[in-house]
Design a protein around this motif. Structure first.
Motif, PDB file in Angstrom:
ATOM      1  N   TRP A  83       0.836  -1.197   0.000  1.00  0.00           N
ATOM      2  CA  TRP A  83       0.000   0.000   0.000  1.00  0.00           C
ATOM      3  C   TRP A  83       0.873   1.250   0.000  1.00  0.00           C
ATOM      4  O   TRP A  83       0.604   2.215  -0.705  1.00  0.00           O
ATOM      5  CB  TRP A  83      -0.928  -0.027   1.218  1.00  0.00           C
ATOM      6  CG  TRP A  83      -1.893   1.123   1.254  1.00  0.00           C
ATOM      7  CD1 TRP A  83      -3.083   1.208   0.584  1.00  0.00           C
ATOM      8  CD2 TRP A  83      -1.760   2.354   1.997  1.00  0.00           C
ATOM      9  NE1 TRP A  83      -3.686   2.416   0.875  1.00  0.00           N
ATOM     10  CE2 TRP A  83      -2.901   3.132   1.736  1.00  0.00           C
ATOM     11  CE3 TRP A  83      -0.776   2.843   2.860  1.00  0.00           C
ATOM     12  CZ2 TRP A  83      -3.094   4.390   2.303  1.00  0.00           C
ATOM     13  CZ3 TRP A  83      -0.968   4.099   3.429  1.00  0.00           C
ATOM     14  CH2 TRP A  83      -2.115   4.856   3.148  1.00  0.00           C
ATOM     15  N   LYS A  84       1.980   1.207   0.786  1.00  0.00           N
ATOM     16  CA  LYS A  84       2.887   2.348   0.851  1.00  0.00           C
ATOM     17  C   LYS A  84       3.503   2.648  -0.520  1.00  0.00           C
ATOM     18  O   LYS A  84       3.650   3.801  -0.887  1.00  0.00           O
ATOM     19  CB  LYS A  84       4.002   2.101   1.877  1.00  0.00           C
ATOM     20  CG  LYS A  84       3.563   2.406   3.290  1.00  0.00           C
ATOM     21  CD  LYS A  84       4.758   2.627   4.211  1.00  0.00           C
ATOM     22  CE  LYS A  84       5.499   1.338   4.470  1.00  0.00           C
ATOM     23  NZ  LYS A  84       6.471   1.445   5.562  1.00  0.00           N
ATOM     24  N   SER A  85       3.848   1.579  -1.251  1.00  0.00           N
ATOM     25  CA  SER A  85       4.449   1.838  -2.560  1.00  0.00           C
ATOM     26  C   SER A  85       3.396   2.383  -3.524  1.00  0.00           C
ATOM     27  O   SER A  85       3.710   3.136  -4.435  1.00  0.00           O
ATOM     28  CB  SER A  85       5.160   0.606  -3.118  1.00  0.00           C
ATOM     29  OG  SER A  85       4.268  -0.445  -3.288  1.00  0.00           O
ATOM     30  N   MET A  86       2.130   2.017  -3.272  1.00  0.00           N
ATOM     31  CA  MET A  86       1.052   2.568  -4.079  1.00  0.00           C
ATOM     32  C   MET A  86       0.925   4.074  -3.808  1.00  0.00           C
ATOM     33  O   MET A  86       0.733   4.862  -4.720  1.00  0.00           O
ATOM     34  CB  MET A  86      -0.249   1.848  -3.726  1.00  0.00           C
ATOM     35  CG  MET A  86      -1.359   2.094  -4.691  1.00  0.00           C
ATOM     36  SD  MET A  86      -2.739   0.979  -4.333  1.00  0.00           S
ATOM     37  CE  MET A  86      -3.592   1.874  -3.062  1.00  0.00           C
ATOM     38  N   VAL A  87       1.071   4.457  -2.537  1.00  0.00           N
ATOM     39  CA  VAL A  87       1.010   5.872  -2.150  1.00  0.00           C
ATOM     40  C   VAL A  87       2.162   6.627  -2.822  1.00  0.00           C
ATOM     41  O   VAL A  87       1.979   7.703  -3.378  1.00  0.00           O
ATOM     42  CB  VAL A  87       1.081   6.042  -0.612  1.00  0.00           C
ATOM     43  CG1 VAL A  87       1.201   7.511  -0.221  1.00  0.00           C
ATOM     44  CG2 VAL A  87      -0.146   5.439   0.057  1.00  0.00           C
ATOM     45  N   ASP A  88       3.361   6.018  -2.775  1.00  0.00           N
ATOM     46  CA  ASP A  88       4.536   6.646  -3.391  1.00  0.00           C
ATOM     47  C   ASP A  88       4.333   6.917  -4.873  1.00  0.00           C
ATOM     48  O   ASP A  88       4.836   7.886  -5.403  1.00  0.00           O
ATOM     49  CB  ASP A  88       5.770   5.747  -3.225  1.00  0.00           C
ATOM     50  CG  ASP A  88       6.353   5.852  -1.822  1.00  0.00           C
ATOM     51  OD1 ASP A  88       6.004   6.822  -1.115  1.00  0.00           O
ATOM     52  OD2 ASP A  88       7.141   4.977  -1.443  1.00  0.00           O
ATOM     53  N   GLN A  89       3.618   6.004  -5.519  1.00  0.00           N
ATOM     54  CA  GLN A  89       3.439   6.141  -6.970  1.00  0.00           C
ATOM     55  C   GLN A  89       2.263   7.028  -7.336  1.00  0.00           C
ATOM     56  O   GLN A  89       2.087   7.393  -8.485  1.00  0.00           O
ATOM     57  CB  GLN A  89       3.197   4.762  -7.592  1.00  0.00           C
ATOM     58  CG  GLN A  89       4.442   3.897  -7.617  1.00  0.00           C
ATOM     59  CD  GLN A  89       4.124   2.460  -7.984  1.00  0.00           C
ATOM     60  OE1 GLN A  89       3.176   2.198  -8.729  1.00  0.00           O
ATOM     61  NE2 GLN A  89       4.874   1.523  -7.457  1.00  0.00           N
ATOM     62  N   SER A  90       1.444   7.344  -6.345  1.00  0.00           N
ATOM     63  CA  SER A  90       0.227   8.083  -6.619  1.00  0.00           C
ATOM     64  C   SER A  90       0.502   9.521  -7.030  1.00  0.00           C
ATOM     65  O   SER A  90       1.344  10.192  -6.451  1.00  0.00           O
ATOM     66  CB  SER A  90      -0.671   8.052  -5.383  1.00  0.00           C
ATOM     67  OG  SER A  90      -1.855   8.757  -5.652  1.00  0.00           O
ATOM     68  N   GLU A  91      -0.207   9.972  -8.043  1.00  0.00           N
ATOM     69  CA  GLU A  91      -0.008  11.344  -8.509  1.00  0.00           C
ATOM     70  C   GLU A  91      -1.302  12.137  -8.549  1.00  0.00           C
ATOM     71  O   GLU A  91      -1.331  13.276  -8.968  1.00  0.00           O
ATOM     72  CB  GLU A  91       0.616  11.324  -9.909  1.00  0.00           C
ATOM     73  CG  GLU A  91       2.095  11.003  -9.876  1.00  0.00           C
ATOM     74  CD  GLU A  91       2.667  10.705 -11.247  1.00  0.00           C
ATOM     75  OE1 GLU A  91       1.922  10.830 -12.227  1.00  0.00           O
ATOM     76  OE2 GLU A  91       3.850  10.351 -11.318  1.00  0.00           O
ATOM     77  N   THR A  92      -2.381  11.504  -8.143  1.00  0.00           N
ATOM     78  CA  THR A  92      -3.664  12.195  -8.204  1.00  0.00           C
ATOM     79  C   THR A  92      -4.215  12.422  -6.793  1.00  0.00           C
ATOM     80  O   THR A  92      -3.867  11.687  -5.873  1.00  0.00           O
ATOM     81  CB  THR A  92      -4.689  11.383  -9.028  1.00  0.00           C
ATOM     82  OG1 THR A  92      -4.803  10.078  -8.467  1.00  0.00           O
ATOM     83  CG2 THR A  92      -4.287  11.271 -10.480  1.00  0.00           C
ATOM     84  N   PRO A  93      -5.060  13.451  -6.625  1.00  0.00           N
ATOM     85  CA  PRO A  93      -5.614  13.725  -5.296  1.00  0.00           C
ATOM     86  C   PRO A  93      -6.452  12.567  -4.760  1.00  0.00           C
ATOM     87  O   PRO A  93      -7.059  11.831  -5.533  1.00  0.00           O
ATOM     88  CB  PRO A  93      -6.510  14.954  -5.524  1.00  0.00           C
ATOM     89  CG  PRO A  93      -6.127  15.502  -6.837  1.00  0.00           C
ATOM     90  CD  PRO A  93      -5.541  14.380  -7.635  1.00  0.00           C
ATOM     91  N   TRP A  94      -6.455  12.430  -3.445  1.00  0.00           N
ATOM     92  CA  TRP A  94      -7.194  11.366  -2.786  1.00  0.00           C
ATOM     93  C   TRP A  94      -8.470  11.931  -2.175  1.00  0.00           C
ATOM     94  O   TRP A  94      -8.428  12.933  -1.462  1.00  0.00           O
ATOM     95  CB  TRP A  94      -6.343  10.751  -1.668  1.00  0.00           C
ATOM     96  CG  TRP A  94      -5.202   9.918  -2.167  1.00  0.00           C
ATOM     97  CD1 TRP A  94      -4.295  10.258  -3.125  1.00  0.00           C
ATOM     98  CD2 TRP A  94      -4.838   8.592  -1.705  1.00  0.00           C
ATOM     99  NE1 TRP A  94      -3.387   9.233  -3.278  1.00  0.00           N
ATOM    100  CE2 TRP A  94      -3.699   8.213  -2.431  1.00  0.00           C
ATOM    101  CE3 TRP A  94      -5.379   7.734  -0.750  1.00  0.00           C
ATOM    102  CZ2 TRP A  94      -3.078   6.985  -2.238  1.00  0.00           C
ATOM    103  CZ3 TRP A  94      -4.764   6.505  -0.553  1.00  0.00           C
ATOM    104  CH2 TRP A  94      -3.633   6.137  -1.304  1.00  0.00           C
ATOM    105  N   ALA A  95      -9.582  11.271  -2.427  1.00  0.00           N
ATOM    106  CA  ALA A  95     -10.850  11.657  -1.809  1.00  0.00           C
ATOM    107  C   ALA A  95     -11.004  10.832  -0.538  1.00  0.00           C
ATOM    108  O   ALA A  95     -10.796   9.627  -0.554  1.00  0.00           O
ATOM    109  CB  ALA A  95     -11.997  11.362  -2.761  1.00  0.00           C
TER     110      ALA A  95
END
Ligand code: ZN
Length: 135
Positions: free
Chosen positions: A102-114
């Motif tokens: 999940w952490k690596s997913m956060v690292d790769q995320s580039e869009t805002p989170w709702a």
């Protein structure tokens, strides 16, 4: 009715005994209007229509919260329940791997989170650190 194009990420992942594996991450433009239904990006709770969306955080904020010790408890509990249901005995070990994934997913995320009220409140505690005031 207003139509807005918002970038959205589709993350396809699998949870098994080796933890969480990200199979694919796609960013696409999604056309949203006033009736588009949104869900919490952490616990998948329905948030209602896009105009009712109250809390949006940048992926950077999520990264900071994680660095400060935030754990997506609701998501991890849901995964744990699923593993127990599958009869997996080493669920505690697997959950740690799920968290890493999940952490690596956060690292790769580039869009805002709702976020829903609960997750937002939860994550806020990890964003405000005494002595870390930036002006
Ligand atoms: Zn939530």
């Amino acid at each position: 009715m207003t139509k807005t194009n918002v970038p959205t990420e589709d993350v396809v992942f699998e949870i098994d005994k080796d933890g969480m594996r990200i199979i694919e991450t796609k960013t696409r433009m999604m056309s949203m209007d006033d009736n588009t239904q949104v869900v919490c990006d952490i616990c998948s709770k329905p948030l209602g229509k896009i105009k009712d969306m109250k809390h949006v955080l940048s992926p950077e904020s999520i990264t900071i919260a994680v660095r400060n010790g935030y754990r997506p408890e609701k998501m991890m509990k849901a995964s744990k329940d699923m593993l127990i249901e599958m009869g997996e005995e080493k669920y505690n070990e697997i959950i740690e791997k799920v968290f890493e994934g999940w952490k690596s997913m956060v690292d790769q995320s580039e869009t805002p989170w709702a976020l829903c009220d609960d997750c937002f409140k939860n994550i806020q505690q990890f964003l405000k650190k005494p002595g870390d005031k930036r002006h």
